[in-house]
Scaffold this motif. Structure first.
Motif, PDB file in Angstrom:
ATOM      1  N   ALA A  41      10.531  10.172   7.186  1.00  8.63           N
ATOM      2  CA  ALA A  41       9.925   9.961   5.873  1.00  8.63           C
ATOM      3  C   ALA A  41       9.491  11.435   5.536  1.00  8.63           C
ATOM      4  O   ALA A  41       9.464  11.910   4.263  1.00  8.63           O
ATOM      5  N   PRO A  96      12.027  -4.190  -0.730  1.00  9.23           N
ATOM      6  CA  PRO A  96      11.090  -5.155  -0.059  1.00  9.23           C
ATOM      7  C   PRO A  96       9.570  -5.239  -0.474  1.00  9.23           C
ATOM      8  O   PRO A  96       9.167  -4.332  -1.305  1.00  9.23           O
ATOM      9  N   LEU A 100       0.470  -0.357   4.525  1.00  9.16           N
ATOM     10  CA  LEU A 100       1.662   0.878   4.828  1.00  9.16           C
ATOM     11  C   LEU A 100       1.581   1.879   3.894  1.00  9.16           C
ATOM     12  O   LEU A 100       1.892   3.069   4.225  1.00  9.16           O
ATOM     13  N   ILE A 157       9.140   0.408  -3.073  1.00 14.26           N
ATOM     14  CA  ILE A 157       8.510  -0.761  -2.385  1.00 14.26           C
ATOM     15  C   ILE A 157       7.270  -1.473  -3.122  1.00 14.26           C
ATOM     16  O   ILE A 157       6.491  -0.605  -3.521  1.00 14.26           O
ATOM     17  N   ARG A 187      -5.609 -12.611  -3.106  1.00 14.07           N
ATOM     18  CA  ARG A 187      -4.421 -13.556  -3.600  1.00 14.07           C
ATOM     19  C   ARG A 187      -4.191 -13.154  -5.339  1.00 14.07           C
ATOM     20  O   ARG A 187      -2.906 -12.953  -5.580  1.00 14.07           O
ATOM     21  N   ARG A 195       3.843 -18.599  -0.456  1.00 11.19           N
ATOM     22  CA  ARG A 195       4.827 -19.151  -1.477  1.00 11.19           C
ATOM     23  C   ARG A 195       5.245 -18.168  -2.441  1.00 11.19           C
ATOM     24  O   ARG A 195       5.932 -18.477  -3.560  1.00 11.19           O
ATOM     25  N   HIS A 227       7.669 -18.471  -5.944  1.00 12.48           N
ATOM     26  CA  HIS A 227       7.216 -18.320  -7.281  1.00 12.48           C
ATOM     27  C   HIS A 227       7.939 -17.164  -8.003  1.00 12.48           C
ATOM     28  O   HIS A 227       8.352 -17.436  -9.453  1.00 12.48           O
TER      29      HIS A 227
HETATM   30  C1  LIG Z   1      12.688   8.309   1.269  1.00 11.03           C
HETATM   31  C2  LIG Z   1      13.166   7.711   2.100  1.00 11.03           C
HETATM   32  C3  LIG Z   1      12.765   7.897   3.575  1.00 11.03           C
HETATM   33  C4  LIG Z   1      12.486   6.837   4.587  1.00 11.03           C
HETATM   34  C5  LIG Z   1      12.243   6.742   5.880  1.00 11.03           C
HETATM   35  C6  LIG Z   1      11.602   5.491   6.536  1.00 11.03           C
HETATM   36  C7  LIG Z   1      10.200   5.041   5.831  1.00 11.03           C
HETATM   37  C8  LIG Z   1       9.872   4.176   6.080  1.00 11.03           C
HETATM   38  C9  LIG Z   1      10.343   2.839   6.449  1.00 11.03           C
HETATM   39  C10 LIG Z   1       9.199   1.633   6.163  1.00 11.03           C
HETATM   40  C11 LIG Z   1      10.101   0.506   5.258  1.00 11.03           C
HETATM   41  C12 LIG Z   1       9.078  -0.492   5.315  1.00 11.03           C
HETATM   42  C13 LIG Z   1       9.482  -1.879   4.946  1.00 11.03           C
HETATM   43  C14 LIG Z   1       8.521  -2.856   4.363  1.00 11.03           C
HETATM   44  C15 LIG Z   1       8.598  -4.222   5.439  1.00 11.03           C
HETATM   45  C16 LIG Z   1       7.139  -4.806   5.220  1.00 11.03           C
HETATM   46  C17 LIG Z   1       6.911  -6.081   5.694  1.00 11.03           C
HETATM   47  C18 LIG Z   1       5.779  -6.606   5.465  1.00 11.03           C
HETATM   48  O1  LIG Z   1       4.831  -5.929   5.032  1.00 11.03           O
HETATM   49  S1  LIG Z   1       5.651  -8.315   5.534  1.00 11.03           S
HETATM   50  C19 LIG Z   1       4.033  -8.506   4.804  1.00 11.03           C
HETATM   51  C20 LIG Z   1       3.966  -8.660   3.330  1.00 11.03           C
HETATM   52  N1  LIG Z   1       4.512  -9.831   2.822  1.00 11.03           N
HETATM   53  C21 LIG Z   1       3.867 -10.999   2.496  1.00 11.03           C
HETATM   54  O2  LIG Z   1       2.876 -11.136   2.548  1.00 11.03           O
HETATM   55  C22 LIG Z   1       4.839 -12.017   1.851  1.00 11.03           C
HETATM   56  C23 LIG Z   1       4.465 -12.346   0.371  1.00 11.03           C
HETATM   57  N2  LIG Z   1       3.229 -13.132   0.301  1.00 11.03           N
HETATM   58  C24 LIG Z   1       3.025 -14.407  -0.440  1.00 11.03           C
HETATM   59  O3  LIG Z   1       3.813 -14.694  -0.671  1.00 11.03           O
HETATM   60  C25 LIG Z   1       1.693 -15.023  -0.542  1.00 11.03           C
HETATM   61  O4  LIG Z   1       1.888 -16.022  -1.225  1.00 11.03           O
HETATM   62  C26 LIG Z   1       0.503 -14.262  -1.332  1.00 11.03           C
HETATM   63  C27 LIG Z   1       0.189 -12.822  -0.879  1.00 11.03           C
HETATM   64  C28 LIG Z   1       0.992 -14.075  -2.693  1.00 11.03           C
HETATM   65  C29 LIG Z   1      -0.735 -15.269  -1.052  1.00 11.03           C
HETATM   66  O5  LIG Z   1      -0.860 -15.465   0.113  1.00 11.03           O
HETATM   67  P1  LIG Z   1      -1.843 -16.957   0.362  1.00 11.03           P
HETATM   68  O6  LIG Z   1      -2.926 -17.128  -0.462  1.00 11.03           O
HETATM   69  O7  LIG Z   1      -2.279 -16.413   1.873  1.00 11.03           O
HETATM   70  O8  LIG Z   1      -0.884 -18.020   0.517  1.00 11.03           O
HETATM   71  P2  LIG Z   1       0.081 -19.187  -0.212  1.00 11.03           P
HETATM   72  O9  LIG Z   1       0.080 -20.350   0.609  1.00 11.03           O
HETATM   73  O10 LIG Z   1       1.271 -18.319  -0.319  1.00 11.03           O
HETATM   74  O11 LIG Z   1      -0.679 -19.317  -1.552  1.00 11.03           O
HETATM   75  C30 LIG Z   1      -1.778 -20.152  -1.927  1.00 11.03           C
HETATM   76  C31 LIG Z   1      -1.557 -20.607  -3.244  1.00 11.03           C
HETATM   77  O12 LIG Z   1      -1.214 -19.551  -4.125  1.00 11.03           O
HETATM   78  C32 LIG Z   1      -0.109 -20.096  -5.174  1.00 11.03           C
HETATM   79  N3  LIG Z   1       0.603 -18.949  -5.069  1.00 11.03           N
HETATM   80  C33 LIG Z   1       1.400 -18.061  -4.110  1.00 11.03           C
HETATM   81  N4  LIG Z   1       1.820 -17.053  -5.070  1.00 11.03           N
HETATM   82  C34 LIG Z   1       1.808 -17.316  -6.053  1.00 11.03           C
HETATM   83  C35 LIG Z   1       2.557 -16.820  -7.144  1.00 11.03           C
HETATM   84  N5  LIG Z   1       3.107 -15.665  -7.252  1.00 11.03           N
HETATM   85  N6  LIG Z   1       2.186 -17.319  -8.441  1.00 11.03           N
HETATM   86  C36 LIG Z   1       1.413 -18.311  -8.635  1.00 11.03           C
HETATM   87  N7  LIG Z   1       0.808 -19.234  -7.569  1.00 11.03           N
HETATM   88  C37 LIG Z   1       0.951 -18.582  -6.511  1.00 11.03           C
HETATM   89  C38 LIG Z   1       0.664 -20.844  -3.954  1.00 11.03           C
HETATM   90  O13 LIG Z   1       1.357 -21.952  -4.666  1.00 11.03           O
HETATM   91  C39 LIG Z   1      -0.376 -21.705  -3.629  1.00 11.03           C
HETATM   92  O14 LIG Z   1      -1.211 -22.650  -4.336  1.00 11.03           O
HETATM   93  P3  LIG Z   1      -0.855 -24.290  -4.088  1.00 11.03           P
HETATM   94  O15 LIG Z   1      -1.698 -24.843  -5.163  1.00 11.03           O
HETATM   95  O16 LIG Z   1      -1.318 -24.597  -2.903  1.00 11.03           O
HETATM   96  O17 LIG Z   1       0.633 -24.383  -3.995  1.00 11.03           O
END
Ligand SMILES: CCCCCC/C=C\CCCCCCCCCC(=O)SCCNC(=O)CCNC(=O)[C@H](O)C(C)(C)COP(=O)(O)OP(=O)(O)OC[C@H]1O[C@@H](n2cnc3c(N)ncnc32)[C@H](O)[C@@H]1OP(=O)(O)O
Ligand SMILES: CCCCCCCC/C=C\CCCCCCCC(=O)OC[C@@H](O)COP(=O)(O)O
Length: 315
Positions: free
Chosen positions: A63, A137, A143, A158, A166, A209, A213
């Motif tokens: 990096a 990603p 991060l 990224i 949320r 989800r 979505h």
């Molecule tokens: C220059 C180059 C040099 C390079 C050198 C190298 C350098 C660096 C290398 C590093 C590389 C890094 C790589 C990166 C990898 C990283 C990995 C991670 O960080 S993983 C962690 C992050 N990912 C996630 O969190 C996944 C995505 N998260 C979600 O999808 C979640 O849904 C949320 C965060 C949006 C919400 O979470 P939460 O409230 O806990 O839970 P849910 O059950 O999902 O949702 C609750 C209700 O909300 C509704 N919902 C969710 N999303 C949506 C939406 N987009 N639109 C509308 N409604 C949404 C959902 O339906 C639920 O409602 P319900 O009525 O129950 O259905």
């Protein structure tokens, strides 16, 4: 000042002590690497710690070295190529053999969302093995604060979300869907770890989800990817990290055209089921090391290409 012949003067005594100290230091310098090598050979915990330290140092070094070059281009998904190239050698350092199955399923002309199981930070090694061009990603916002690593991630386009805010996360996902849909933007794919956090072992957490979505809002297919369990060669709990084989299985895509937000829970569940089934089969067939070509993925949800189009590339 005349020295007493054959005797010790104050300064020669000091000189002697210095010599002794130097000798000890030299021995120490020689013995320390030897002791570390011996410890590395004998202690699997020490080996694990060294390998993890190297993993993190490599990422920080890459990096730091590459970000200035990436900065010339500015924030761009094209910088993901640099990120990919810089992490690809890691598998060789660790003696991890990668088998990719169904990679042709990633060769779609339009945008799509990849969902993948998340066991450990080691997943980056598998991710760079298969991640297509113009694919970014979604990562946790924390991060961004890792110095040059955060800078490199930002420059590579990224997408950061605050998992505990949320509404803000949903806003970011909606804007991403808009970008994926826009016709004047060349194809953009998004890689999501829908478990939302690392989950070591042979199981998967229930999916968040957001990824589903995103696919429904953008009306793009979902391509599930399953990375076989690392248990054979890696365990952060047991502090174990040896060499081994890892299988990456790309499952048939799931179409979302015509689906609406009310279909998201069912969609999430069916993708989870398909991935859990593939993961279980990989675990059974000698932990992903054996042949999984017989893998039957059950119903090919929405894939017009159907089954049997699995190809293997072993790298
Ligand atoms: C220059 C180059 C040099 C390079 C050198 C190298 C350098 C660096 C290398 C590093 C590389 C890094 C790589 C990166 C990898 C990283 C990995 C991670 O960080 S993983 C962690 C992050 N990912 C996630 O969190 C996944 C995505 N998260 C979600 O999808 C979640 O849904 C949320 C965060 C949006 C919400 O979470 P939460 O409230 O806990 O839970 P849910 O059950 O999902 O949702 C609750 C209700 O909300 C509704 N919902 C969710 N999303 C949506 C939406 N987009 N639109 C509308 N409604 C949404 C959902 O339906 C639920 O409602 P319900 O009525 O129950 O259905
Ligand atoms: C000025 C600050 C100086 C900072 C020093 C930088 C030290 C950084 C060291 C190594 C950086 C390695 C980053 C690897 C990123 C791995 C991606 C990853 O696996 O993220 C985990 C995330 O998916 C889920 O997180 P949680 O399981 O919920 O937790």
């Amino acid at each position: 000042f005349q020295e007493f012949p054959g005797g010790w003067s104050g300064s020669s005594l000091r000189g002697g002590t210095m010599d002794l100290l130097l000798l000890l230091l030299l021995h120490g310098l020689l013995l320390l690497p030897l002791a570390a090598l011996l410890l590395y050979r004998c202690s699997s915990t020490f080996q694990y710690l060294c390998k993890m330290a190297f993993f993190n140092c490599w990422i920080v070094a890459m990096a730091t070295l590459l970000s200035p070059f990436a900065a010339f281009r500015g924030r761009s998904v094209e910088n993901m190529k640099l990120l990919r190239a810089s992490l690809l050698p890691l598998k060789r350092f660790y003696g991890i053999r990668m088998r990719v199955r169904g990679s042709e399923r990633l060769q779609l002309p339009g945008p799509f969302v990849i969902v993948c199981n998340h066991q450990a930070s080691l997943d980056l090694i598998g991710m760079v093995e298969v991640i297509p061009d113009r694919c970014v990603p979604i990562a946790k916002r924390e991060l961004l604060y890792l110095g040059t690593v955060g800078w490199a991630c930002w420059l590579s386009g990224i997408i950061f979300i605050e998992r505990h805010r949320r509404d803000a996360a949903i806003g970011v996902i909606s804007r991403t869907a808009g970008t994926m849909r826009r016709e004047n933007v060349s194809r953009l794919c998004v890689w999501v770890f829908p478990e939302g956090t690392r989950n070591p072992g042979r199981s998967m957490l229930p999916f968040k989800r957001g990824a589903f979505h995103l696919a429904v809002q953008a009306q793009v297919p979902i391509v599930p990817i399953v990375i076989s369990p690392y248990c054979d060669f890696f365990s952060s709990k047991e502090k174990r990290f040896t060499s081994g084989t890892c299988t990456i299985q790309v499952l048939p895509r799931v179409e979302t055209r015509g689906l609406s937000p009310k279909d998201v829970p069912k969609l999430t569940e069916s993708v989870w089921q398909a991935m859990a089934k593939a993961l279980a089969e990989m675990s059974m067939s000698d932990h992903g090391d054996q042949d999984t070509e017989q893998l039957q993925l059950g119903e090919d949800r929405g894939s017009p290409q159907g089954q049997g189009d699995t190809a293997e590339s072993s790298k």
